[in-house]
Scaffold this motif. Structure first.
Motif, PDB file in Angstrom:
ATOM      1  N   VAL A 157       3.322   6.533 -19.248  1.00 49.80           N
ATOM      2  CA  VAL A 157       4.583   7.270 -19.219  1.00 49.80           C
ATOM      3  C   VAL A 157       5.514   6.908 -20.369  1.00 49.80           C
ATOM      4  CG1 VAL A 157       4.546   7.669 -16.722  1.00 49.80           C
ATOM      5  CG2 VAL A 157       5.606   5.574 -17.619  1.00 49.80           C
ATOM      6  N   GLU A 158       5.223   5.799 -21.056  1.00 45.90           N
ATOM      7  CA  GLU A 158       6.137   5.371 -22.136  1.00 45.90           C
ATOM      8  C   GLU A 158       5.414   4.403 -23.045  1.00 45.90           C
ATOM      9  OE1 GLU A 158       8.644   2.122 -23.798  1.00 45.90           O
ATOM     10  OE2 GLU A 158       7.766   1.954 -21.795  1.00 45.90           O
ATOM     11  N   THR A 159       5.738   4.454 -24.327  1.00 48.24           N
ATOM     12  CA  THR A 159       5.267   3.453 -25.263  1.00 48.24           C
ATOM     13  C   THR A 159       6.349   3.178 -26.288  1.00 48.24           C
ATOM     14  OG1 THR A 159       3.552   2.841 -26.867  1.00 48.24           O
ATOM     15  CG2 THR A 159       4.069   5.192 -26.699  1.00 48.24           C
ATOM     16  N   GLU A 160       6.831   1.944 -26.310  1.00 45.58           N
ATOM     17  CA  GLU A 160       7.790   1.465 -27.312  1.00 45.58           C
ATOM     18  C   GLU A 160       8.974   2.414 -27.500  1.00 45.58           C
ATOM     19  OE1 GLU A 160       5.430   0.555 -30.777  1.00 45.58           O
ATOM     20  OE2 GLU A 160       3.944  -0.457 -29.553  1.00 45.58           O
ATOM     21  N   GLY A 161       9.511   2.880 -26.376  1.00 46.48           N
ATOM     22  CA  GLY A 161      10.722   3.685 -26.423  1.00 46.48           C
ATOM     23  C   GLY A 161      10.526   5.181 -26.365  1.00 46.48           C
ATOM     24  N   SER A 162       9.293   5.645 -26.364  1.00 46.23           N
ATOM     25  CA  SER A 162       9.029   7.079 -26.276  1.00 46.23           C
ATOM     26  C   SER A 162       8.398   7.412 -24.935  1.00 46.23           C
ATOM     27  CB  SER A 162       8.064   7.521 -27.393  1.00 46.23           C
ATOM     28  OG  SER A 162       8.709   7.562 -28.636  1.00 46.23           O
ATOM     29  N   HIS A 163       8.994   8.383 -24.210  1.00 49.01           N
ATOM     30  CA  HIS A 163       8.323   8.930 -23.037  1.00 49.01           C
ATOM     31  C   HIS A 163       7.135   9.765 -23.511  1.00 49.01           C
ATOM     32  CE1 HIS A 163      11.228   7.502 -20.190  1.00 49.01           C
ATOM     33  NE2 HIS A 163      12.219   8.168 -20.750  1.00 49.01           N
ATOM     34  N   THR A 164       5.987   9.554 -22.889  1.00 51.18           N
ATOM     35  CA  THR A 164       4.776  10.251 -23.292  1.00 51.18           C
ATOM     36  C   THR A 164       4.393  11.304 -22.260  1.00 51.18           C
ATOM     37  OG1 THR A 164       3.326   8.700 -22.143  1.00 51.18           O
ATOM     38  CG2 THR A 164       3.939   8.149 -24.411  1.00 51.18           C
ATOM     39  N   PRO A 220       0.831  -1.212   0.000  1.00 55.62           N
ATOM     40  CA  PRO A 220       0.000   0.000   0.000  1.00 55.62           C
ATOM     41  C   PRO A 220       0.861   1.256   0.000  1.00 55.62           C
ATOM     42  CG  PRO A 220      -0.058  -1.082   2.144  1.00 55.62           C
ATOM     43  CD  PRO A 220       0.624  -2.033   1.222  1.00 55.62           C
ATOM     44  N   GLY A 221       0.404   2.263  -0.725  1.00 54.45           N
ATOM     45  CA  GLY A 221       1.086   3.545  -0.778  1.00 54.45           C
ATOM     46  C   GLY A 221       2.212   3.621  -1.784  1.00 54.45           C
ATOM     47  N   LYS A 222       2.597   2.489  -2.370  1.00 56.31           N
ATOM     48  CA  LYS A 222       3.706   2.492  -3.321  1.00 56.31           C
ATOM     49  C   LYS A 222       3.204   2.609  -4.757  1.00 56.31           C
ATOM     50  CE  LYS A 222       7.077   0.093  -0.432  1.00 56.31           C
ATOM     51  NZ  LYS A 222       8.055  -1.028  -0.331  1.00 56.31           N
ATOM     52  N   THR A 223       4.132   3.042  -5.628  1.00 53.51           N
ATOM     53  CA  THR A 223       3.816   3.221  -7.041  1.00 53.51           C
ATOM     54  C   THR A 223       4.617   2.228  -7.865  1.00 53.51           C
ATOM     55  OG1 THR A 223       3.277   5.573  -6.785  1.00 53.51           O
ATOM     56  CG2 THR A 223       3.885   4.821  -8.997  1.00 53.51           C
ATOM     57  N   TYR A 224       3.953   1.554  -8.779  1.00 55.31           N
ATOM     58  CA  TYR A 224       4.580   0.514  -9.585  1.00 55.31           C
ATOM     59  C   TYR A 224       4.481   0.861 -11.065  1.00 55.31           C
ATOM     60  CZ  TYR A 224       4.418  -2.148  -5.264  1.00 55.31           C
ATOM     61  OH  TYR A 224       4.590  -2.558  -3.976  1.00 55.31           O
ATOM     62  N   ARG A 225       5.507   0.444 -11.775  1.00 51.75           N
ATOM     63  CA  ARG A 225       5.500   0.577 -13.235  1.00 51.75           C
ATOM     64  C   ARG A 225       5.123  -0.771 -13.834  1.00 51.75           C
ATOM     65  NH1 ARG A 225      10.294   3.112 -17.063  1.00 51.75           N
ATOM     66  NH2 ARG A 225       9.540   2.344 -19.075  1.00 51.75           N
ATOM     67  N   VAL A 273       2.809   1.968 -17.728  1.00 51.22           N
ATOM     68  CA  VAL A 273       1.904   2.797 -16.936  1.00 51.22           C
ATOM     69  C   VAL A 273       2.361   2.777 -15.479  1.00 51.22           C
ATOM     70  CG1 VAL A 273      -0.011   2.291 -18.487  1.00 51.22           C
ATOM     71  CG2 VAL A 273       0.273   0.933 -16.403  1.00 51.22           C
ATOM     72  N   LEU A 274       2.124   3.879 -14.792  1.00 52.49           N
ATOM     73  CA  LEU A 274       2.359   3.954 -13.354  1.00 52.49           C
ATOM     74  C   LEU A 274       1.025   3.747 -12.640  1.00 52.49           C
ATOM     75  CD1 LEU A 274       4.777   7.020 -13.020  1.00 52.49           C
ATOM     76  CD2 LEU A 274       5.355   4.594 -13.255  1.00 52.49           C
TER      77      LEU A 274
END
Length: 559
Positions: free
Chosen positions: A260-267, A231-236, A285-286
């Motif tokens: 936050v990213e798709t196939e090598g691009s930060h979004t 609980p309280g943590k953020t996962y990728r 996704v985070l």
């Protein structure tokens, strides 16, 4: 059904000046330099880091949806082992084919700069014969992000054999968000209960696959995937659609997904209640675990299908005393408009660094003059009374000799460089045609879809800027709709029904590259082609020489 439990883990990679050390447990290990006993490591200098893997590919029996069937195992694993690596590391993967049919692996979304020799498709490589092995060697040059690998020969993809391929950034390149507390792959995909050999035979006889039998998450059926989080943590979560035919929607009950990213691009970091992921695509996704202690559904459901099929897993808070119950979190309706609107919100993060310490937005792709245009239209057709698929009326057939070998050794009669740059509307025919391009040209590539399904296209060797998409037929006037500022760069793009999607790419990666449908029965029955980016002066600076271990087949035997 047995439940598989695992805790989301986080791998920390700490580079020194020349050595990369991994503290994670896995099948690979790092070495440095060009060891004498590993003479396969051609072209690696003393400064190169090389990560080695040995894979034994076999058949096995599994029952992901309750029906016992033959699947593909890598070192006994289904799905295959995850590859965790770092920008600019060289990967050496020795593959032993213990099947009774030819085998190749392709690396979905990996650029393989200067060496299409390692692409792992039948246009560039001879397949590994049964009982033999082949060693892939390529550098993940200037790339970060979430990708996957899978078997590209025949219809093996329907048997599994896929796995995640994660490329972390070097420590000196900061992430555009706080370092997450954990990292995990979720490989989602449709699944058929029939063996891949039966599915392939059906297609060979001119039949159609029909609807899948279900959806898997990490190779597991309903409630098989069980992720424990704190609980309280953020996962990728790195989510890839590894299926063969169906767009999917992913969601976690009561939790938002921040892309936050798709196939090598930060979004740009937009949050969604659910996310459409089309065949062959990957997203990072985070997810912040900020809900009451409990267990929560995670769902991957089919899109644009009747009925809707659900792959179901569980997110388990470590302090939870409550099991999942009640209805599944609702997904979007079957309407295309929702998916299109979401697609248009996924754009490039212009201020984030990628694999190099300069912002993504410093590459002003919209200010580059287009030097060549090609419009490709994939369509269902029939040839000699059998179901086929074609691109610009050409239904691709793999020659006995890979195109790359034929081109290198100047072997005639294998392929033609006259692939048409526009749909002709003529009757479809079989052939091996290549789109000839210009080195360092800037290509405008338009995918036209006049069918009633969502198509998915993949470009090997490149990430392309997805500059536009709309309904109807593309014309030169459609360029007025292009996003020339912050279009996301990726290798797999969807094309909505009766619509077009346009991408732009700089032709700076020499080689013979596959352009294919990610819907695997369409690819298998001809919806693919190759494009050639020539080496203007034959320099090794532009393209590495043929590997010393390159297999020979067809007309290339003896060369």
């Amino acid at each position: 059904m047995a439940t598989s439990r695992r805790r989301v883990s986080f791998t920390i990679l700490c580079p020194t000046m020349l050595l990369i050390i991994s503290i994670s447990m896995g099948p690979g290990q790092f070495i440095v330099g060009n060891e004498a006993e590993n003479d396969i490591i051609w072209g690696a200098s003393e400064e190169d880091s090389v990560q080695q893997f040995t894979w034994n590919v076999t058949y096995g029996s599994r029952s992901p949806l309750g029906t016992n069937q033959q699947v593909l195992l890598i070192n006994g694993q289904f799905p295959g082992p995850e590859i965790d690596t770092v920008t600019n590391v060289n990967l050496l993967i020795n593959v032993f084919n213990s099947l009774d049919e030819p085998l190749l692996f392709t690396w979905n979304g990996i650029w393989q700069r200067r060496t299409s020799w390692q692409d792992g498709v039948l246009g560039t490589n001879c397949p590994i014969p049964p009982g033999q092995n082949f060693t892939y060697f390529f550098q993940v040059k200037d790339q970060i992000g979430s990708y996957f690998y899978f078997p590209s020969t025949g219809f093996l993809k329907a048997a599994g054999g896929y796995g995640g391929l994660k490329i972390d950034n070097r420590i000196i390149i900061p992430l555009p968000y706080p370092v997450p507390d954990g990292d995990a792959y979720l490989l989602i995909g449709d699944w058929f209960n029939a063996n891949h050999t039966d599915l392939q035979a059906l297609l060979d006889q001119g039949g159609r696959l029909g609807s899948p039998d279900g959806v898997l998450i990490n190779g597991k059926g309903p409630f098989g995937e069980f992720l424990t989080v704190d609980p309280g943590k953020t996962y990728r979560l790195r989510i890839c659609n590894v299926g063969i035919s169906t767009s999917l929607n992913f969601r976690i009950a009561n939790h938002n997904l921040t892309v936050v990213e798709t196939e090598g691009s930060h979004t740009k970091q937009n949050s969604y209640e659910n996310l459409d992921i089309h065949v062959g695509q990957c997203y990072s996704v985070l997810v912040t675990c900020n809900q009451a202690p409990a267990d929560y559904y995670m769902v991957a459901s089919t899109r644009f299908t009747v009925p809707v099929l659900n792959g179901i897993g569980v997110i388990h808070y470590s302090n939870s005393g409550t099991k999942v119950s009640g209805p599944l979190p609702p997904g979007p309706t079957t309407e295309i408009g929702y998916s299109i609107d979401q697609f248009r919100t996924i754009t490039w993060n212009l201020t984030a660094n990628a694999a190099r310490p300069n912002p993504q937005g410093s590459f002003h792709y919209g200010m580059i003059n287009v030097t060549e245009t090609a419009v490709v239209e994939g369509a269902s057709t029939a040839i000699d009374g059998k179901q086929r698929y074609a691109v610009n009326s050409i239904s691709y057939v793999n020659p006995d000799t890979p195109l790359k070998l034929a081109d290198y050794f100047n072997i005639g009669g294998v392929f033609s460089l006259n692939f048409p740059r526009n749909p002709s509307g003529s009757a479809a025919f079989l052939g091996a045609f290549v789109l000839d391009t210009t080195y360092r040209g800037f290509l405008e590539l338009v995918f036209q879809n006049d069918e009633s399904i969502v198509q998915s296209w993949h470009i090997d060797g490149y990430a392309a800027f997805v500059v536009g998409a709309d309904g109807g037929r593309w014309t030169s006037a459609s360029r007025g709709e292009y996003n020339l500022l912050d279009a996301v760069a990726r290798s797999t793009v969807q094309v909505y029904p009766q619509s077009w999607t346009a991408v732009m790419l700089e032709l700076d990666n020499v080689g013979m590259w596959n352009l294919r449908s990610q819907i695997w029965d369409r690819q298998y029955l001809g919806e693919q082609l190759y494009f050639k980016v020539p080496n203007p002066d034959g320099s090794f600076r532009n393209e590495a020489d043929i590997p010393p271990n390159a297999l020979r087949c067809g007309k290339a035997i003896g060369h």
